[in-house]
Scaffold this motif. Structure first.
Motif, PDB file in Angstrom:
ATOM      1  N   HIS A  94       0.688  -1.179   0.132  1.00 62.25           N
ATOM      2  CA  HIS A  94      -0.047   0.062   0.114  1.00 62.25           C
ATOM      3  C   HIS A  94       0.858   1.320  -0.031  1.00 62.25           C
ATOM      4  O   HIS A  94       0.697   2.150  -0.726  1.00 62.25           O
ATOM      5  N   GLY A  95       1.707   1.246   1.024  1.00 71.11           N
ATOM      6  CA  GLY A  95       2.734   2.402   0.897  1.00 71.11           C
ATOM      7  C   GLY A  95       3.568   2.750  -0.304  1.00 71.11           C
ATOM      8  O   GLY A  95       3.698   3.721  -0.708  1.00 71.11           O
ATOM      9  N   VAL A  96       4.127   1.591  -0.706  1.00 69.65           N
ATOM     10  CA  VAL A  96       5.080   1.691  -2.115  1.00 69.65           C
ATOM     11  C   VAL A  96       4.230   2.225  -3.257  1.00 69.65           C
ATOM     12  O   VAL A  96       4.539   3.244  -3.965  1.00 69.65           O
ATOM     13  N   VAL A  97       3.089   1.351  -3.234  1.00 68.65           N
ATOM     14  CA  VAL A  97       2.287   1.612  -4.584  1.00 68.65           C
ATOM     15  C   VAL A  97       1.819   3.278  -4.389  1.00 68.65           C
ATOM     16  O   VAL A  97       1.958   4.108  -5.545  1.00 68.65           O
ATOM     17  N   ASN A  98       1.271   3.579  -3.588  1.00 68.93           N
ATOM     18  CA  ASN A  98       0.606   4.921  -3.345  1.00 68.93           C
ATOM     19  C   ASN A  98       1.764   6.212  -3.631  1.00 68.93           C
ATOM     20  O   ASN A  98       1.569   6.873  -4.061  1.00 68.93           O
ATOM     21  N   SER A  99       2.821   5.979  -2.885  1.00 70.96           N
ATOM     22  CA  SER A  99       3.992   6.759  -3.003  1.00 70.96           C
ATOM     23  C   SER A  99       4.352   6.923  -4.409  1.00 70.96           C
ATOM     24  O   SER A  99       4.447   8.159  -4.994  1.00 70.96           O
ATOM     25  N   MET A 100       4.526   5.780  -5.133  1.00 76.14           N
ATOM     26  CA  MET A 100       5.009   5.871  -6.634  1.00 76.14           C
ATOM     27  C   MET A 100       3.979   6.658  -7.464  1.00 76.14           C
ATOM     28  O   MET A 100       4.213   7.281  -8.329  1.00 76.14           O
ATOM     29  N   VAL A 101       2.637   6.168  -7.223  1.00 75.24           N
ATOM     30  CA  VAL A 101       1.681   6.956  -8.127  1.00 75.24           C
ATOM     31  C   VAL A 101       1.635   8.377  -7.563  1.00 75.24           C
ATOM     32  O   VAL A 101       1.582   9.206  -8.739  1.00 75.24           O
ATOM     33  N   SER A 102       1.683   8.936  -6.392  1.00 78.65           N
ATOM     34  CA  SER A 102       1.844  10.075  -6.171  1.00 78.65           C
ATOM     35  C   SER A 102       3.014  10.918  -6.717  1.00 78.65           C
ATOM     36  O   SER A 102       2.816  12.177  -7.371  1.00 78.65           O
ATOM     37  N   ILE A 103       4.023  10.338  -6.831  1.00 79.25           N
ATOM     38  CA  ILE A 103       5.223  10.938  -7.431  1.00 79.25           C
ATOM     39  C   ILE A 103       5.164  11.304  -8.749  1.00 79.25           C
ATOM     40  O   ILE A 103       5.189  12.460  -9.588  1.00 79.25           O
ATOM     41  N   VAL A 104       4.346  10.166  -9.499  1.00 84.12           N
ATOM     42  CA  VAL A 104       4.291  10.401 -11.058  1.00 84.12           C
ATOM     43  C   VAL A 104       3.076  11.435 -11.236  1.00 84.12           C
ATOM     44  O   VAL A 104       3.058  12.010 -12.244  1.00 84.12           O
ATOM     45  N   SER A 105       1.973  11.447 -10.526  1.00 80.42           N
ATOM     46  CA  SER A 105       0.891  12.286 -10.617  1.00 80.42           C
ATOM     47  C   SER A 105       1.418  13.638 -10.453  1.00 80.42           C
ATOM     48  O   SER A 105       0.841  14.618 -11.322  1.00 80.42           O
ATOM     49  N   GLN A 106       2.315  13.996  -9.852  1.00 78.76           N
ATOM     50  CA  GLN A 106       2.838  15.409  -9.618  1.00 78.76           C
ATOM     51  C   GLN A 106       3.826  15.826 -10.714  1.00 78.76           C
ATOM     52  O   GLN A 106       4.376  17.006 -10.653  1.00 78.76           O
ATOM     53  N   SER A 107       4.189  14.900 -11.735  1.00 78.68           N
ATOM     54  CA  SER A 107       4.904  15.109 -12.805  1.00 78.68           C
ATOM     55  C   SER A 107       4.242  15.714 -13.937  1.00 78.68           C
ATOM     56  O   SER A 107       3.426  15.133 -14.561  1.00 78.68           O
ATOM     57  N   LYS A 108       4.652  17.101 -14.548  1.00 76.19           N
ATOM     58  CA  LYS A 108       3.994  17.576 -15.572  1.00 76.19           C
ATOM     59  C   LYS A 108       4.232  16.760 -16.837  1.00 76.19           C
ATOM     60  O   LYS A 108       3.534  16.670 -17.747  1.00 76.19           O
ATOM     61  N   ARG A 109       5.487  16.185 -16.787  1.00 80.31           N
ATOM     62  CA  ARG A 109       5.915  15.388 -17.688  1.00 80.31           C
ATOM     63  C   ARG A 109       5.420  13.930 -18.071  1.00 80.31           C
ATOM     64  O   ARG A 109       4.990  13.577 -19.108  1.00 80.31           O
ATOM     65  N   HIS A 110       5.194  13.339 -16.856  1.00 83.80           N
ATOM     66  CA  HIS A 110       4.812  11.918 -16.877  1.00 83.80           C
ATOM     67  C   HIS A 110       3.572  11.599 -16.143  1.00 83.80           C
ATOM     68  O   HIS A 110       3.274  10.399 -16.013  1.00 83.80           O
ATOM     69  N   GLY A 111       2.986  12.780 -15.747  1.00 75.11           N
ATOM     70  CA  GLY A 111       1.650  12.466 -14.894  1.00 75.11           C
ATOM     71  C   GLY A 111       0.647  11.364 -15.760  1.00 75.11           C
ATOM     72  O   GLY A 111       0.125  10.698 -15.001  1.00 75.11           O
ATOM     73  N   GLN A 112       0.705  11.540 -16.886  1.00 77.42           N
ATOM     74  CA  GLN A 112      -0.463  10.817 -17.591  1.00 77.42           C
ATOM     75  C   GLN A 112      -0.030   8.948 -17.543  1.00 77.42           C
ATOM     76  O   GLN A 112      -0.905   8.253 -17.760  1.00 77.42           O
TER      77      GLN A 112
END
Length: 422
Positions: A94-112
């Motif tokens: 839960h912690g790993v997946v949520n963290s990684m999704v959060s990091i990518v979500s905040q990326s303008k370049r790779h959020g999608q």
């Protein structure tokens, strides 16, 4: 770790991007302040996560390729690699997946691509550590593995790869014998006298640190001075001295030491350790090739590929490709020739490199013996407690490898030779 690990994980991904994409070394990144904005706990965590991911990179990629139809951008690949390593080492999904999704979500370049990250890491989590454990020990990149197999054989290189995958414990060199401190540290005494700590923690909080009773130094890195056997009052020059472990050894033995290095900042660390340990040496920031004078002994720890340090620097095989090594070989020869001019008749010179490549060790000494007038190899200087006679090479040097002392946790790779001027 703050923000449920997001800051440390984001920084670890940045380190991986720089190492795997730009060919930068971890030490270079840390020295440039890449993690300075993090609090100490997150900084340590980010470095550890990046290091673990580099050690397990091949395994992570093998697991990920089953769930990817094509390779995503490097940053997303590194996000998935880091997440895979954490999940397979038992971190809560839960912690790993949520963290990684959060990091990518905040990326303008790779959020999608957050959906891809979420889906792939959940599949990895379903597999669990069992899938990780079935995979082979990760292999070194071909640019390094091929010449090492040529030099030492496939079985030896497999042992080196096991050592790299396992990582390295912390080794210490004592200022002077102290059985009580050894017991207080809970340290293992290695065959050559170095101490090994399996679980070290924060260095500055260990017993004896503030008193200057020891310094951090891999056991293999302490052996060149052991072979030099400095005597009280001898005048010794330590060329290419930083980070200074050998300078401290020489000073602790009572030698009058001149330590030379081109890096002001790295010499600052030597100065700090001399102060902490209460030892003294003359420090010179300058080029080893410009030094003059006559010394009883010369220690040349020449700039090299550092391929012997892969146990503790798993970034090195990925940040380098061997293209710069020819220039290093030439520099080593020039330094060796100049170091010889600093040695008085009857004096001794130790040449060493933390390399696994014969071109930086055995070949250098074989060639030097043809160039240097009055040079004699001192094989008997290598007959020290804890050193296996089988490690002595045909030309009379000492070859150390990460697969040696496997039952004790290995050692850094080194080459050491002692020459005497007749």
């Amino acid at each position: 770790m703050s923000d449920t690990g997001v800051q440390a994980r984001r920084s670890a991904i940045y380190l991986l991007d720089q190492i795997l994409g730009e060919g930068r070394l971890m030490s270079e990144l840390l020295a440039s302040g890449a993690l300075d904005r993090l609090d100490p706990q997150d900084r340590a965590r980010a470095q550890r996560l990046a290091t673990q991911t580099l050690r397990g990179l091949e395994r992570a990629d093998r697991l990920l390729q089953k769930h990817l139809r094509k390779y995503p951008p490097l940053t997303i690949r590194n996000t998935l690699r880091l997440g895979t390593v954490e999940l397979c080492q038992g971190e809560a999904a839960h912690g790993v997946v949520n963290s990684m999704v959060s990091i990518v979500s905040q990326s303008k370049r790779h959020g999608q691509l957050k959906g891809l990250v979420n889906a792939v890491l959940r599949k990895i989590a379903d597999q669990g550590p069992a899938a990780w454990d079935t995979l082979r020990i990760p292999r070194l990149p071909k640019w390094l593995r091929v010449p090492l197999v040529t030099a030492w054989g496939a079985e030896a290189v497999a042992g080196m790869e096991r050592a790299q995958f396992a990582g390295a414990a912390m080794d210490l060199s004592l200022k002077s014998a102290n059985d009580g401190l050894v017991a207080e540290l809970g340290a293992e005494v290695l065959p050559t006298g170095s101490l090994r700590l399996r679980e070290a923690g924060q260095v500055s909080t260990l017993p004896g640190f503030e008193e200057g009773a020891w310094w951090v130094q891999d056991a293999a890195a302490a052996i060149p001075v052991l072979c030099l056997d400095p005597q009280p009052g001898e005048r010794v020059i330590d060329l290419c001295a930083a980070p200074g472990g050998k300078t401290l050894q020489l000073a602790a033995a009572g030698a009058r030491v001149v330590a030379v290095d081109t890096s002001e900042s790295r010499m600052g660390r030597v100065r700090e350790n001399l102060t902490r340990t209460g030892l003294s040496a003359e420090l010179r920031v300058g080029d080893a090739l410009e030094q003059t004078g006559e010394y009883d002994a010369v220690l040349l720890d020449a700039p090299c590929s550092a391929t012997g340090t892969i146990r503790r620097h798993p970034d090195l095989p990925f940040a380098k490709d061997g293209s710069e090594f020819m220039a290093l070989f030439e520099l080593q020869s020039r330094l060796l020739d100049h170091a010889w001019t600093l040695l008085r008749p009857g004096g001794r010179l130790v040449y060493c490199t933390c390399s696994l490549l014969p071109d930086e060790g055995e070949v250098q000494i074989t060639d030097a013996l043809e160039r240097l007038s009055g040079a004699v190899v001192e094989r008997e200087a290598l007959n020290k407690p804890g050193l296996d006679p089988d490690w002595i090479t045909p030309e009379g040097g000492l070859r150390l490898r990460p697969d040696y002392w496997a039952e004790l946790g290995g050692m850094d790779g080194f080459y050491i030779a002692v020459l005497r001027k007749e």
